[in-house]
Design an enzyme around this catalytic site. Structure first.
Site, short mmCIF file in Angstrom:
data_model
loop_
_atom_site.label_atom_id
_atom_site.label_comp_id
_atom_site.label_asym_id
_atom_site.label_seq_id
_atom_site.Cartn_x
_atom_site.Cartn_y
_atom_site.Cartn_z
N ASN A 97 -8.76 -7.91 0.87
CA ASN A 97 -8.94 -7.01 1.25
C ASN A 97 -10.01 -6.62 2.42
O ASN A 97 -10.73 -5.28 1.81
CB ASN A 97 -8.02 -5.70 0.70
CG ASN A 97 -8.08 -4.76 2.74
OD1 ASN A 97 -7.90 -4.93 3.76
ND2 ASN A 97 -7.78 -2.92 2.14
N ASP A 307 -1.79 -0.33 -6.53
CA ASP A 307 -2.19 -0.01 -4.68
C ASP A 307 -2.87 0.33 -4.72
O ASP A 307 -2.71 1.19 -3.53
CB ASP A 307 -0.43 0.25 -4.22
CG ASP A 307 -0.36 -0.76 -2.82
OD1 ASP A 307 -1.13 -1.87 -2.98
OD2 ASP A 307 0.42 -0.24 -2.10
N GLY A 326 -2.54 3.81 3.39
CA GLY A 326 -2.75 3.35 1.63
C GLY A 326 -3.73 4.88 1.02
O GLY A 326 -4.16 5.75 1.58
#
Length: 417
Positions: A97, A307, A326
């Site tokens: 990412n 995560d 997120g």
């Protein structure tokens, strides 16, 4: 590094001779030299004696994001790995990412080099397709040879079913692990929360559970046809758990994970219109949460993951529909899992998963390299901003009651307390 750890209760269900026993552990030059009921200290050894000290194999997280390269203002690799170490993790799998995304062997080499000398080991994922755009396969074999432990277009659904088929056939030649994010983009549409009562009440566009479940069903059919190894990251619905469980009964080489926040919170949290709770996949219903916890206990779900996704304040403190997805989660992972599950179960979840990524599972054994996490499982506290070590502060767990405190880690011949 010479350390003598005094009177530590060992939590390691795979080692019945030591599990739940209090032992002194002598570590010299990064290796466990002796484990005994009593070990006398010497002047060349630092003694570690802490209140209610427990020790386990070093913890592992299969899904972490930082920012470097491209988004260093969110999190650098150095500070991210230090945050992981302070949170009890000695190894993490790094999601692709970044900007640019790692889709070549040179990108993987950069990430590995940036992590050298850190207590926590970094194991990068490369993208499955070039630039994570879903059109052409990336340099999978070359990335595997330079240290990539799997291939994932982070949070991007693989819309081209034939390309996933080819990818699974290709990586099976060298034991590679392919990822597929469980989301049908056409069905999800412009939704950004769970499709349900909360979304209707709040006037927010919903993502149906069907979007996840239909994609998982498709991917499992492809896996059954091709063979190979497939990982489905961050399940969020009850039916997804059943689909995975049924696939495992068929003997398919499938693994999956769940984000810790999907075990704790439901979409009722959206009533606060706080973008801290905006995640992908979204928080679901109480029925889903119960099924996910059951799936973890029964082994249908292989791993739990933080995560962990750092985001700048300006990406979160905007209108809910425009906010980024997120939450950070490394610092709160243990405290949440130890609250949801018994300590032995929580530690089991935090120490499993390395083998799936081709890593050797550490051992608490004389002669083995020290890969250990030290903690107190009984401390209760409220998670606050002062507990955050990440550069970004976008935590949905602020104010949550947690149970368990990390003292430090020992790994790679180094310590961090």
């Amino acid at each position: 590094m010479n350390l003598l750890i005094k009177a530590a209760k060992i939590i390691d269900v795979s080692n019945p001779e030591l599990h739940s026993k209090k032992r002194d552990i002598l570590i010299k030059n990064g290796k466990i030299e002796k484990i005994a009921a009593k070990i006398a200290p010497d002047h060349q050894t630092e003694t570690v004696s802490l209140k209610n000290l427990h020790i386990s194999l070093g913890w592992f997280d299969s899904g972490v994001c930082f920012g470097e390269p491209g988004f260093e203002e969110r999190e650098t690799i150095a500070n991210g790995l230090e945050t992981a170490a302070k949170s009890g993790f000695t190894d993490i799998v790094l999601n692709p990412n970044t900007h640019p995304v790692p889709d070549s062997s040179s990108d993987i080499v950069f990430l590995k080099n940036a992590a050298k000398g850190q207590v926590t080991g970094l194991h990068p994922l490369g993208t499955l397709t070039m630039k994570a755009q879903g059109n052409d396969l990336a340099e999978l074999f070359d990335m595997k040879n330079t240290g990539a432990v799997g291939f994932y277009d982070f949070k991007h659904p693989m819309e081209n079913a034939n390309l996933l088929k080819i990818a699974l056939q290709y990586v099976s030649n060298f034991g590679g692990l392919a990822y597929s994010f469980p989301m049908d983009a056409a069905i999800a549409g412009k939704g950004n929360v769970n499709e349900g009562e909360s979304a209707v009440r709040l006037g927010l566009k919903g993502i149906p559970a069907l979007a996840e479940e239909l994609r998982i069903a498709r991917d499992l059919f492809i896996l059954e046809y091709t063979g190979g190894k497939l990982h489905i990251p961050t399940l969020s619905t009850a039916r997804s758990v059943k689909l995975i469980a049924d696939a495992k009964k068929k003997g398919l080489d499938i693994s999956c994970s769940v984000a810790i926040h999907n075990l704790l919170y439901t979409d009722s949290k959206l009533e606060e219109f706080d973008a801290a709770y905006k995640v992908m996949p979204p928080l679901r219903t109480k029925v889903d949460t119960k099924a996910l916890i059951k799936g973890v206990k029964e082994g249908s779900i292989d791993f739990v993951t933080s995560d962990h996704i750092p985001m700048n304040i300006e990406e979160k403190q905007v209108e809910f529909e425009n906010a980024a997805y997120g939450t950070i989660g490394l610092e709160s992972s243990f405290g949440i899992l130890n609250r949801i599950f018994e300590t032995e179960t929580a530690i089991g979840l935090l120490t499993k998963g390395r083998e799936r990524y081709g890593m050797e599972q550490p051992k608490i054994k004389e002669g083995e390299a020290a890969n250990l996490t030290l903690f107190d499982p009984e401390v209760k506290y409220r998670f606050e901003a002062k507990n955050i070590h990440s550069t970004s502060k976008n935590s949905m767990f602020l104010g949550a009651g947690l149970k368990g405190k990390v003292y430090g880690v020992i790994h790679n011949g180094r310590t961090l307390f």
